[in-house]
Design a protein around this motif. Structure first.
Motif, PDB file in Angstrom:
ATOM      1  N   VAL A   1       0.843  -1.204   0.000  1.00 58.16           N
ATOM      2  CA  VAL A   1       0.000   0.000   0.000  1.00 58.16           C
ATOM      3  C   VAL A   1       0.876   1.251   0.000  1.00 58.16           C
ATOM      4  O   VAL A   1       0.632   2.206  -0.747  1.00 58.16           O
TER       5      VAL A   1
ATOM      6  N   LEU B   1       2.005   4.626  -3.241  1.00 59.56           N
ATOM      7  CA  LEU B   1       1.918   6.072  -3.026  1.00 59.56           C
ATOM      8  C   LEU B   1       3.299   6.715  -2.936  1.00 59.56           C
ATOM      9  O   LEU B   1       3.490   7.862  -3.334  1.00 59.56           O
TER      10      LEU B   1
ATOM     11  N   LYS C   1       3.093  13.797  -2.168  1.00 63.33           N
ATOM     12  CA  LYS C   1       2.426  12.949  -1.185  1.00 63.33           C
ATOM     13  C   LYS C   1       3.340  12.726   0.023  1.00 63.33           C
ATOM     14  O   LYS C   1       4.554  12.573  -0.125  1.00 63.33           O
TER      15      LYS C   1
ATOM     16  N   GLU D   1       3.815  10.110   1.660  1.00 62.02           N
ATOM     17  CA  GLU D   1       4.525   8.833   1.494  1.00 62.02           C
ATOM     18  C   GLU D   1       5.806   9.016   0.684  1.00 62.02           C
ATOM     19  O   GLU D   1       6.834   8.383   0.978  1.00 62.02           O
TER      20      GLU D   1
ATOM     21  N   SER E   1     -13.835  12.746   8.058  1.00 57.31           N
ATOM     22  CA  SER E   1     -14.244  11.374   8.351  1.00 57.31           C
ATOM     23  C   SER E   1     -15.456  11.289   9.274  1.00 57.31           C
ATOM     24  O   SER E   1     -16.243  10.345   9.178  1.00 57.31           O
TER      25      SER E   1
ATOM     26  N   ASN F   1      -3.989   9.308   2.204  1.00 58.47           N
ATOM     27  CA  ASN F   1      -4.313   7.983   2.734  1.00 58.47           C
ATOM     28  C   ASN F   1      -3.512   7.783   4.022  1.00 58.47           C
ATOM     29  O   ASN F   1      -2.661   6.903   4.125  1.00 58.47           O
TER      30      ASN F   1
ATOM     31  N   TRP G   1      -9.609   6.825  10.327  1.00 56.79           N
ATOM     32  CA  TRP G   1      -9.883   7.372   9.002  1.00 56.79           C
ATOM     33  C   TRP G   1      -9.894   6.270   7.951  1.00 56.79           C
ATOM     34  O   TRP G   1     -10.678   6.307   7.008  1.00 56.79           O
ATOM     35  N   ILE G   2      -8.996   5.292   8.124  1.00 57.52           N
ATOM     36  CA  ILE G   2      -8.972   4.169   7.181  1.00 57.52           C
ATOM     37  C   ILE G   2     -10.289   3.415   7.235  1.00 57.52           C
ATOM     38  O   ILE G   2     -10.868   3.034   6.222  1.00 57.52           O
TER      39      ILE G   2
END
Length: 569
Positions: free
Chosen positions: A370, A374, A383, A385, A498, A561, A567-568
């Motif tokens: 995952v 990103l 980002k 990430e 969220s 993300n 939030w996930i």
């Protein structure tokens, strides 16, 4: 002649404070001047000693510096400030240190004891103010009590669960007389944890029996492991029983992130669905030096109530506070783990059916897939990430990274890996106030000038504390500051997305040219908008021999993300 002899054996309260700090091994004081501190400053000026006073631009920053210093050195960090506003400003750093088990002494000067109740300027009930925020707290009532109360402060800070202490220092106490023969220190209290406690042997044997009976045990390490220096003992236990070992944000470094049994951070800040899955599947959870608070357990849902719990902590008050505990081991993490390993030594060969390393490998591979998708993105804004991935490639070995709350903390906690154990990643997770990283990085550098220190903050945090860049330049500190620039209080906006149907209110602000601000202070700086340029600029910043700042134009947290479980979900 006898009178002359007695006179030479006397010193002022301010001089006694300097000598007592010196006797306890203090080399640095972080602080800010004020009227009621003048006798103390004059004593620091006149006396021959090897204590450096670092003038800060804010008392809050002084406390954060002392905290960063203490966390990296396991020596007491000392900060000071004046009466009134100085005492109130220093509070955030003191409470953060106390709740993070960081030994920090805050000294705040005060009005004369004879002026109390007569409305002098800056009068404040310091005893009441600091009482709920510290492990130990006193306003020194008479000069002859300076040595005793300083010793008591150091004893309290360094023994048991480490924490913060406060000493109020009235101006007439600074001027009063102290007998020189009262100045001495217990060497054990120069570092923490001092005089650690060993566990009850019967409890150790019960803990070993519980561990050996479990099919899917998971260990969750808090900051108590790295504070105690228990990393080798944890490694021995994890390897011999093939355990899954997770950490809290504060517990990072309990095992090297690259260790085959290290799952990484769990919980609602830095944890992801894969790390949660390991805790969810556990039939025994072992908390070590961890309070099992709301972030670690995702509001006490993982582990679920009813899971078998083994809890190890030097503070008996935290054990059983949130979970029914099958076995409680009260003691220093290092001594407890050494005792557990000693009992296991008597069991001979221990063929493991747990398969912890295999579980860790599978879950980390899922998590990494995952992240990689990103982290290789060329999208703009950059980002988070991608920033972490480029930092991973360019950070010097053994670099210290201090991450502020907001955008930096969950990404550093989830994805930045260190290949050696020990405390190299820091964040202020007790209260999560913005503005910690820049100042704490300065204290960390003072404590460990041999290491490269990197401060990672959001632009909200930068606004809280950028005035300390003057201190950085004045003291020639070769720290690299990285600003995640997205012009928003991102954590709050992500929560509004969220949980409040994207009703965004009062969370956005104007973008600042942080590179230009840093340059105005004299800091070599860059602004990066192109992901392709990021790695090259970070490398230049890390290698520069002076302070540097990289302003990274980044994706807002509410659009990212982020590795934040709620939030996930």
């Amino acid at each position: 002649m006898m009178a002359d002899q007695a006179k030479t054996n006397q010193m002022t309260g301010a001089e006694a404070m300097v000598r007592m700090l010196e006797a306890h091994g203090v080399k640095t004081i972080f602080g800010l001047c004020g009227d009621t501190t003048l006798p103390f400053y004059d004593a620091l000026y006149r006396l021959d000693h090897d204590i450096e006073h670092i003038l800060t631009r804010d008392e809050r920053s002084a406390a954060y510096m002392a905290d960063g210093y203490a966390r990296l050195t396991n020596k007491v960090g000392v900060c000071e400030g004046p009466s009134g506003g100085g005492a109130t400003y220093i509070v955030p750093g003191v409470v953060e240190a106390n709740e993070s088990s960081s030994a920090v002494l805050a000294i705040t000067s005060d009005v004369a004891t004879t002026s109390i109740g007569h409305y002098p300027l800056t009068e404040l009930d310091q005893t009441t103010l600091f009482k709920p925020l510290t492990k130990w707290n006193a306003v020194i009532p008479r000069s002859e009590m300076v040595p005793d109360l300083v010793r008591q402060a150091f004893r309290s800070m360094t023994t048991g669960r480490p924490g913060a202490a406060h000493l109020g220092f009235p101006i007439d106490v600074q001027r009063g007389s102290v007998a020189a023969d009262g100045v001495w220190a217990d060497d054990a209290h120069k570092r923490f944890p001092a005089k650690p406690n060993a566990p009850d042997w019967t409890d150790v044997e019960r803990a070993v029996a519980a561990l050996l009976s479990a099919k899917n045990p998971v260990v969750i390490c808090g900051g108590g492991v790295v504070i105690a220096g228990a990393e080798p003992d944890l490694d021995q236990l994890a390897t011999r029983l093939d355990l899954v070992v997770a950490t809290t944000v504060s517990g990072q470094g309990s095992l090297a992130d690259t260790h085959p049994n290290c799952l990484g951070v769990v919980g609602s800040n830095g944890g992801v669905v894969q790390t949660r899955a390991a805790v969810e599947a556990a039939d025994l959870v072992v908390f070590i030096g961890c309070r099992a608070g709301s972030v670690t357990t995702e509001r006490w849902r993982y582990p679920a109530k009813g899971t078998r719990i083994l809890h190890i902590d030097c503070d008996p008050d935290v054990i059983g506070a949130s979970y029914e505990t099958e076995v409680a081991l009260v003691g220093d993490a290092k001594l407890v783990l050494q005792a557990i390993n000693a009992v296991l030594d008597t069991h001979g060969d221990l063929p493991s059916e747990v398969g912890g390393a295999q579980t860790v490998s599978r879950l980390k591979a899922e998590k990494q897939s995952v992240f990689e998708a990103l982290a290789t993105s060329d999208d703009t804004p950059i980002k988070p990430e991608r920033l972490i991935a480029e930092m991973q490639k360019t950070l010097p070995p053994d670099a210290v990274v201090i991450a502020d709350p907001g955008t930096p903390c969950p990404y550093v906690s989830a994805y930045l890996e260190q290949d050696t154990p020990g405390r190299r990643i820091l964040s202020n997770r007790a209260h999560g106030a913005l503005g910690y990283s820049l100042s704490a990085a300065m204290g960390a550098h003072v404590g460990r000038p041999d290491l490269k220190v990197v401060s990672l903050m959001g632009d909200g945090s930068f606004g809280f504390t950028c005035g300390e860049l003057e201190t950085v330049i004045r003291k020639k500190m070769p720290i690299t500051f990285i600003v995640v620039s997205n012009a928003v209080y991102g954590w709050i906006k992500a929560g509004q997305r969220s949980s409040f149907e994207e009703r965004y209110y009062s969370v956005d602000f104007s973008r600042t040219d942080h590179a230009a601000v840093a340059a105005a202070f004299g800091v070599k700086s860059w602004k990066v908008e192109d992901p392709a340029e990021l790695g090259k600029v970070l490398k230049q910043a890390f290698e520069h021999d002076g302070p540097t700042l990289v302003d990274v134009i980044s994706q807002p947290l509410n659009e990212a993300n982020a590795p934040v479980s709620e939030w996930i979900a």
